[in-house]
Design a protein around this motif. Sequence first.
Motif, PDB file in Angstrom:
ATOM      1  N   PHE A  98       2.281  13.804 -10.871  1.00  0.00           N
ATOM      2  CA  PHE A  98       1.144  12.775 -10.862  1.00  0.00           C
ATOM      3  C   PHE A  98      -0.190  13.075 -11.600  1.00  0.00           C
ATOM      4  N   THR A  99      -0.787  11.945 -11.848  1.00  0.00           N
ATOM      5  CA  THR A  99      -2.141  11.983 -12.442  1.00  0.00           C
ATOM      6  C   THR A  99      -3.171  11.246 -11.465  1.00  0.00           C
ATOM      7  N   ALA A 100      -4.387  11.880 -11.475  1.00  0.00           N
ATOM      8  CA  ALA A 100      -5.311  11.304 -10.471  1.00  0.00           C
ATOM      9  C   ALA A 100      -6.238  10.025 -10.952  1.00  0.00           C
ATOM     10  N   ILE A 101      -6.569   9.411 -10.080  1.00  0.00           N
ATOM     11  CA  ILE A 101      -7.058   8.049 -10.325  1.00  0.00           C
ATOM     12  C   ILE A 101      -8.653   8.000 -11.390  1.00  0.00           C
ATOM     13  N   ASN A 102      -9.239   9.332 -11.319  1.00  0.00           N
ATOM     14  CA  ASN A 102     -10.225   9.591 -12.371  1.00  0.00           C
ATOM     15  C   ASN A 102      -9.810   9.887 -13.541  1.00  0.00           C
ATOM     16  N   SER A 118       0.988  -1.245  -0.001  1.00  0.00           N
ATOM     17  CA  SER A 118       0.057  -0.140   0.024  1.00  0.00           C
ATOM     18  C   SER A 118       0.916   1.318   0.025  1.00  0.00           C
ATOM     19  N   LEU A 119       0.331   2.315  -0.457  1.00  0.00           N
ATOM     20  CA  LEU A 119       0.931   3.496  -0.693  1.00  0.00           C
ATOM     21  C   LEU A 119       0.881   4.256   0.709  1.00  0.00           C
ATOM     22  N   THR A 120       2.052   4.351   1.545  1.00  0.00           N
ATOM     23  CA  THR A 120       2.098   5.060   2.674  1.00  0.00           C
ATOM     24  C   THR A 120       2.021   6.541   2.738  1.00  0.00           C
ATOM     25  N   HIS A 121       2.903   6.966   1.766  1.00  0.00           N
ATOM     26  CA  HIS A 121       3.067   8.337   1.859  1.00  0.00           C
ATOM     27  C   HIS A 121       2.379   9.047   0.687  1.00  0.00           C
ATOM     28  N   TYR A 122       2.141  10.315   0.630  1.00  0.00           N
ATOM     29  CA  TYR A 122       1.774  11.114  -0.328  1.00  0.00           C
ATOM     30  C   TYR A 122       0.309  10.653  -0.949  1.00  0.00           C
ATOM     31  N   PRO A 123      -0.621  10.943   0.102  1.00  0.00           N
ATOM     32  CA  PRO A 123      -2.001  10.671  -0.373  1.00  0.00           C
ATOM     33  C   PRO A 123      -2.586  11.434  -1.442  1.00  0.00           C
ATOM     34  N   GLN A 124      -1.734  12.659  -1.934  1.00  0.00           N
ATOM     35  CA  GLN A 124      -1.930  13.268  -3.027  1.00  0.00           C
ATOM     36  C   GLN A 124      -2.191  12.563  -4.423  1.00  0.00           C
ATOM     37  N   LEU A 125      -1.284  11.399  -4.417  1.00  0.00           N
ATOM     38  CA  LEU A 125      -1.634  10.431  -5.638  1.00  0.00           C
ATOM     39  C   LEU A 125      -2.998   9.813  -5.714  1.00  0.00           C
ATOM     40  N   ARG A 126      -4.028   9.757  -4.768  1.00  0.00           N
ATOM     41  CA  ARG A 126      -5.150   9.282  -5.024  1.00  0.00           C
ATOM     42  C   ARG A 126      -6.125  10.552  -4.819  1.00  0.00           C
ATOM     43  N   ALA A 127      -5.751  11.681  -5.232  1.00  0.00           N
ATOM     44  CA  ALA A 127      -6.507  12.867  -5.293  1.00  0.00           C
ATOM     45  C   ALA A 127      -7.381  12.784  -6.733  1.00  0.00           C
ATOM     46  N   GLN A 128      -8.371  13.906  -6.790  1.00  0.00           N
ATOM     47  CA  GLN A 128      -9.332  13.916  -7.763  1.00  0.00           C
ATOM     48  C   GLN A 128      -8.496  14.703  -9.044  1.00  0.00           C
ATOM     49  N   SER A 129      -7.584  15.229  -8.754  1.00  0.00           N
ATOM     50  CA  SER A 129      -6.738  15.779 -10.081  1.00  0.00           C
ATOM     51  C   SER A 129      -5.515  15.768  -9.895  1.00  0.00           C
ATOM     52  N   GLY A 130      -4.780  15.854 -11.069  1.00  0.00           N
ATOM     53  CA  GLY A 130      -3.208  15.787 -10.864  1.00  0.00           C
ATOM     54  C   GLY A 130      -2.502  16.914 -10.411  1.00  0.00           C
ATOM     55  N   GLY A 131      -1.205  16.851 -10.497  1.00  0.00           N
ATOM     56  CA  GLY A 131      -0.439  18.222 -10.073  1.00  0.00           C
ATOM     57  C   GLY A 131       1.009  17.691  -9.764  1.00  0.00           C
ATOM     58  N   THR A 132       1.760  18.363  -8.909  1.00  0.00           N
ATOM     59  CA  THR A 132       3.277  18.211  -8.425  1.00  0.00           C
ATOM     60  C   THR A 132       3.315  18.367  -7.042  1.00  0.00           C
ATOM     61  N   LEU A 133       4.287  17.596  -6.448  1.00  0.00           N
ATOM     62  CA  LEU A 133       4.615  17.595  -5.105  1.00  0.00           C
ATOM     63  C   LEU A 133       6.059  17.443  -4.845  1.00  0.00           C
ATOM     64  N   VAL A 135      -7.537   9.616 -17.291  1.00  0.00           N
ATOM     65  CA  VAL A 135      -7.472   8.534 -18.128  1.00  0.00           C
ATOM     66  C   VAL A 135      -6.098   7.868 -18.049  1.00  0.00           C
ATOM     67  N   PRO A 136      -5.835   6.840 -18.069  1.00  0.00           N
ATOM     68  CA  PRO A 136      -6.883   5.642 -17.848  1.00  0.00           C
ATOM     69  C   PRO A 136      -7.471   5.511 -16.521  1.00  0.00           C
ATOM     70  N   GLU A 137      -8.774   5.876 -16.358  1.00  0.00           N
ATOM     71  CA  GLU A 137      -9.468   5.930 -15.165  1.00  0.00           C
ATOM     72  C   GLU A 137      -9.162   4.580 -14.400  1.00  0.00           C
ATOM     73  N   GLY A 138      -8.813   4.902 -13.031  1.00  0.00           N
ATOM     74  CA  GLY A 138      -8.834   3.574 -12.029  1.00  0.00           C
ATOM     75  C   GLY A 138      -7.462   3.372 -11.775  1.00  0.00           C
ATOM     76  N   VAL A 139      -6.361   3.962 -12.296  1.00  0.00           N
ATOM     77  CA  VAL A 139      -5.201   3.870 -11.754  1.00  0.00           C
ATOM     78  C   VAL A 139      -4.498   5.245 -11.714  1.00  0.00           C
ATOM     79  N   GLY A 140      -3.723   5.516 -10.925  1.00  0.00           N
ATOM     80  CA  GLY A 140      -2.860   6.744 -10.807  1.00  0.00           C
ATOM     81  C   GLY A 140      -1.412   6.498 -10.961  1.00  0.00           C
ATOM     82  N   VAL A 141      -0.825   7.545 -11.803  1.00  0.00           N
ATOM     83  CA  VAL A 141       0.702   7.570 -12.107  1.00  0.00           C
ATOM     84  C   VAL A 141       1.465   8.644 -11.436  1.00  0.00           C
ATOM     85  N   ALA A 142       2.563   8.577 -11.121  1.00  0.00           N
ATOM     86  CA  ALA A 142       3.321   9.485 -10.384  1.00  0.00           C
ATOM     87  C   ALA A 142       4.917   9.219 -10.988  1.00  0.00           C
TER      88      ALA A 142
END
Length: 657
Positions: free
Chosen positions: A244-248, A212-227, A250-257
């Motif tokens: 990073f990109t958000a879960i929602n 599980s991802l323990t740090h940076y909950p921003q990776l599961r946010a509603q929109s992408g960004g930087t940190l 494209v492609p919906e359901g995964v996040g990329v950092a």
Amino acid sequence: MSLLTRLYLLVAFAAAPAFGLVLYNDWQLRQAAEARIEADALRYARLVSSELDRIFSGVRSTLGAAAKAPVLQELREAECARYLSALANDHPYLSRLGVIRADGQGACGLQVRVDPATSPSLRAALGTSNSYLGEYTVGRGSAAPILPFAERIEDAGGRPVGVIASGLRLDWLGDYFAEKAKEFPPATSLTIVDRNGTILVRLPNRDRVGTSLTHYPQLRAQSGGTLKSEAANTADSVARILGFTAINEVPEGVGVAVGLSQEVVLAPIREATRRNLLLMAVTAALAMGAAWLGGRAFLQRPISALMSVAERLQAGDFSARTSVAGAGSELARLGSTFNTMASELASREQEREDAAKALRESEERLLIAQSAARIGVWDWDFASDRITWSRQMYELFGLDAGKDAADPYGAWLRILHPEDREGADHTTRGWKDQPGPFADEFRIIQPDDRVRWILVRGQTMPDEAGIPRRMVGANLDITEIKDQELREIFLLTLVDRIRDIGKPGELLQTVAELLGAQLKGSCVGYSEINEGEAWATVLAAWRRDGLQGDRQRYPTSSFGNAFAELKAGRTFVVDDARADERVACARAAYEAVVAIASITVPLVRDGRFRGFLFVHQDMPRRWTASERELCEEVAERTWGALERVRGMPGGGCSSTS
């Protein structure tokens, strides 16, 4: 601070802006680099997300095409099994392909049983016309981590008869992006997570897949960004800037950092800054060296020579001169000015020494004159209420400069004669309010109980507004003058009183009374010595207590050692009979007539001791020379008056001495 130190500081101040410019440029480059890193990290994340979307689309297309195959729609076991096997061989990135009927029973060779009531994923796959994307899981047959995909199978009438399911192999996905990551900057990280925050791909540290991802909950946010990530929160201890990109998205359901290493990106900037700073430091060191060499040759040595001359001049060596090389230079002109100044100083010093010598001689003469004349000088500053006395003032009053300097006015009040104290204090304070000259006389009582007459003269000086600001005066001991003046007045009074007296006894009594009042003695009188010099008879006496004691006789043997002195015509003075060894054998006689202190003036005529005048005091008294001289002069005038009147008649008063 030395001159070289000042030069070093000057060089440092000159170099400081350049160092500051380098540091400011470094700061600007860092700011621009960080902004560029953020943009690049987000761009790389979008690229990975697009590539991931392409892979997911391929999986969905493969499963969608298979779901429309008649062998799957009709669920013909043998044929669909062969079909799926061939399909799996053509797509190695997929895990085992399988079909599950709508009732949860496996088909096409898949020996599983899934209860639709307890399988949300099956229900979701059956209930949607779109491809189903699941979360991280481990395949039942392969025991390898996969990302599940499913496609609904419909019959000819469009009714769902089951789903075709498979999984994208995460080991394959990791290898794929590991190869792609070679195109990224060094130390770049890549993280792909599912909607639950479980890591699907992690580069580097691929062993984190499935955690599980323990740090940076921003990776599961509603929109992408930087940190920014901290080194302590990364598995490889590298601080990065993440895009990073958000879960929602494209492609919906995964996040990329995608994380780009700050150290890698900023290293060239740091290296350039270090290089620039090193060059600046070398330049500054060279400048310091030049300042040291030039400063010593052209500044320190000439100035040291000037300082040496200045120190010699300060020490009093006005013959010191300097020679600074470099004609026309500022330091050479300064050296020439120094030499001119030294010559003028030598001339002025000689003038000052001559003036100081003359002043010292004048002051010495003044001090000698003041001491000889017993003159003391004082100064009273009204603003500070400070009174300053000269050394002669303390000597004049018999005071201690060490003890009485703190309050000289109070010390003066204490030694004033009680009869003069109030008046002298009032008069002196009155001078403070009236500018101009002043003068007064007063008496003081010295530590040995002697009374001295003091004359004070001075002036109160005003300021520009006419207000008195200080008072300066001189005190003169006029005791001898005053005694002489009082003695002359007394003698004139005495002569005037006895001029018309025709009786010897009355004359002697009058003189005794006048002399007793003048000297404030306890007993004054005249005694006669008989022809055999064995007895002394008191002819007349005055007592302070009013008692009479004339015609008393005393044996001359009771005089002790005084008899020889008196017979020789010398006045005999005793300050304290109880302590004077000269009258030790006659001490009882002195005490009997209460003559603790005494003055005895003899009358010697034709070689015979005929009589004497005596003054007694009932307590110790330090007789002054003026008092002794007065007694001698009174005795001489009295004898003359007696001889003019009638010889030497008898009288009546007790006598010793």
